[in-house]
Design a protein around this motif. Sequence first.
Motif, PDB file in Angstrom:
ATOM      1  N   ASP A  81      32.322   7.816   5.701  1.00  0.00           N
ATOM      2  CA  ASP A  81      33.392   7.395   6.621  1.00  0.00           C
ATOM      3  C   ASP A  81      34.529   8.414   6.636  1.00  0.00           C
ATOM      4  O   ASP A  81      35.705   8.100   6.391  1.00  0.00           O
ATOM      5  CB  ASP A  81      33.927   6.005   6.257  1.00  0.00           C
ATOM      6  CG  ASP A  81      32.854   4.933   6.359  1.00  0.00           C
ATOM      7  OD1 ASP A  81      32.000   5.047   7.277  1.00  0.00           O
ATOM      8  OD2 ASP A  81      32.830   4.021   5.525  1.00  0.00           O
ATOM      9  N   LEU A  82      34.144   9.661   6.917  1.00  0.00           N
ATOM     10  CA  LEU A  82      35.080  10.787   6.943  1.00  0.00           C
ATOM     11  C   LEU A  82      35.233  11.311   8.361  1.00  0.00           C
ATOM     12  O   LEU A  82      34.385  11.054   9.231  1.00  0.00           O
ATOM     13  CB  LEU A  82      34.546  11.919   6.052  1.00  0.00           C
ATOM     14  CG  LEU A  82      34.267  11.551   4.598  1.00  0.00           C
ATOM     15  CD1 LEU A  82      33.506  12.689   3.917  1.00  0.00           C
ATOM     16  CD2 LEU A  82      35.568  11.260   3.853  1.00  0.00           C
ATOM     17  N   LEU A  83      36.303  12.086   8.606  1.00  0.00           N
ATOM     18  CA  LEU A  83      36.445  12.789   9.879  1.00  0.00           C
ATOM     19  C   LEU A  83      35.319  13.810   9.996  1.00  0.00           C
ATOM     20  O   LEU A  83      35.004  14.512   9.030  1.00  0.00           O
ATOM     21  CB  LEU A  83      37.781  13.524   9.936  1.00  0.00           C
ATOM     22  CG  LEU A  83      39.054  12.673   9.980  1.00  0.00           C
ATOM     23  CD1 LEU A  83      40.275  13.592   9.952  1.00  0.00           C
ATOM     24  CD2 LEU A  83      39.075  11.790  11.218  1.00  0.00           C
ATOM     25  N   ASP A  84      34.753  13.896  11.193  1.00  0.00           N
ATOM     26  CA  ASP A  84      33.625  14.798  11.419  1.00  0.00           C
ATOM     27  C   ASP A  84      34.117  16.042  12.164  1.00  0.00           C
ATOM     28  O   ASP A  84      34.513  15.956  13.329  1.00  0.00           O
ATOM     29  CB  ASP A  84      32.551  14.070  12.238  1.00  0.00           C
ATOM     30  CG  ASP A  84      31.318  14.933  12.442  1.00  0.00           C
ATOM     31  OD1 ASP A  84      31.308  16.082  11.965  1.00  0.00           O
ATOM     32  OD2 ASP A  84      30.372  14.439  13.081  1.00  0.00           O
ATOM     33  N   CYS A  85      34.067  17.172  11.491  1.00  0.00           N
ATOM     34  CA  CYS A  85      34.561  18.413  12.103  1.00  0.00           C
ATOM     35  C   CYS A  85      33.654  18.906  13.233  1.00  0.00           C
ATOM     36  O   CYS A  85      34.017  19.828  13.960  1.00  0.00           O
ATOM     37  CB  CYS A  85      34.733  19.502  11.046  1.00  0.00           C
ATOM     38  SG  CYS A  85      33.207  19.990  10.235  1.00  0.00           S
ATOM     39  N   CYS A  86      32.480  18.302  13.389  1.00  0.00           N
ATOM     40  CA  CYS A  86      31.582  18.672  14.492  1.00  0.00           C
ATOM     41  C   CYS A  86      31.803  17.782  15.723  1.00  0.00           C
ATOM     42  O   CYS A  86      31.156  17.972  16.740  1.00  0.00           O
ATOM     43  CB  CYS A  86      30.124  18.557  14.060  1.00  0.00           C
ATOM     44  SG  CYS A  86      29.695  19.665  12.725  1.00  0.00           S
TER      45      CYS A  86
END
Length: 223
Positions: A81-86
């Motif tokens: 549940d992290l920010l997705d840099c893609c």
Amino acid sequence: MFNVTRPQPGPDCSNDYHREEVIRSLQKMFYGKCYLCEDEVSDPVVEHFIPHEGDRTLEYNWNNLYCSCHRCNNIKGTAKDLLDCCDASTDVSKAIKCLCPSIPEHNVIIEAQNTSPETQNTAGLLDRCYNANNTGIRAISREALHEKLFDHYLDFIKYRRKIKDKNSTSKEKDDAKEHLENMMDVSYPFSIFWKWHVLGDAFLSGQLAVNGIMRNNYEGGCP
Ligand SMILES: [Zn+2]
């Protein structure tokens, strides 16, 4: 953390994601940097963004493979549940403020810029990636990471001083501005720091092309 665009289709990783072609594709896509700490990494680890926990559809999935350093891979573990840099709709640089300490031994400053669970989780993870020293190896790798970050910070200060110095020629000032703008580029080591250091600096913000440093214009809410 910094945004990247994942090439599609990716290399075949259906049976083996440690093939040279897969690793090289990840290195190129992430500009040779760890996707979490932004340090340059010569011996990358293939990181599963969503922990596969034995699920082959996650384990051998090009879209779930990220380029990481050993330290961050180890610290992230099964965090999710992290920010997705893609994800092109999320400006990860804007979501989390990162600032250098003025002394290398001090903690890197990490501040979530909104209250979404993904941003909060990612800020907590980045705090551990930059600052954790709770084992012998983490104390040593933290020291090396902070020294590299601090070296770049000294460059940043040197260029700022060159722009400010009334004895600098126009060319010297222009060169220094170009260096600082390069440092804010997504391909540069620790780019998120230099963006936030410029944004928080009224003098530099007035000197550099700050428009577009952060890609999106969401305000306060979820990225
Ligand atoms: Zn890292």
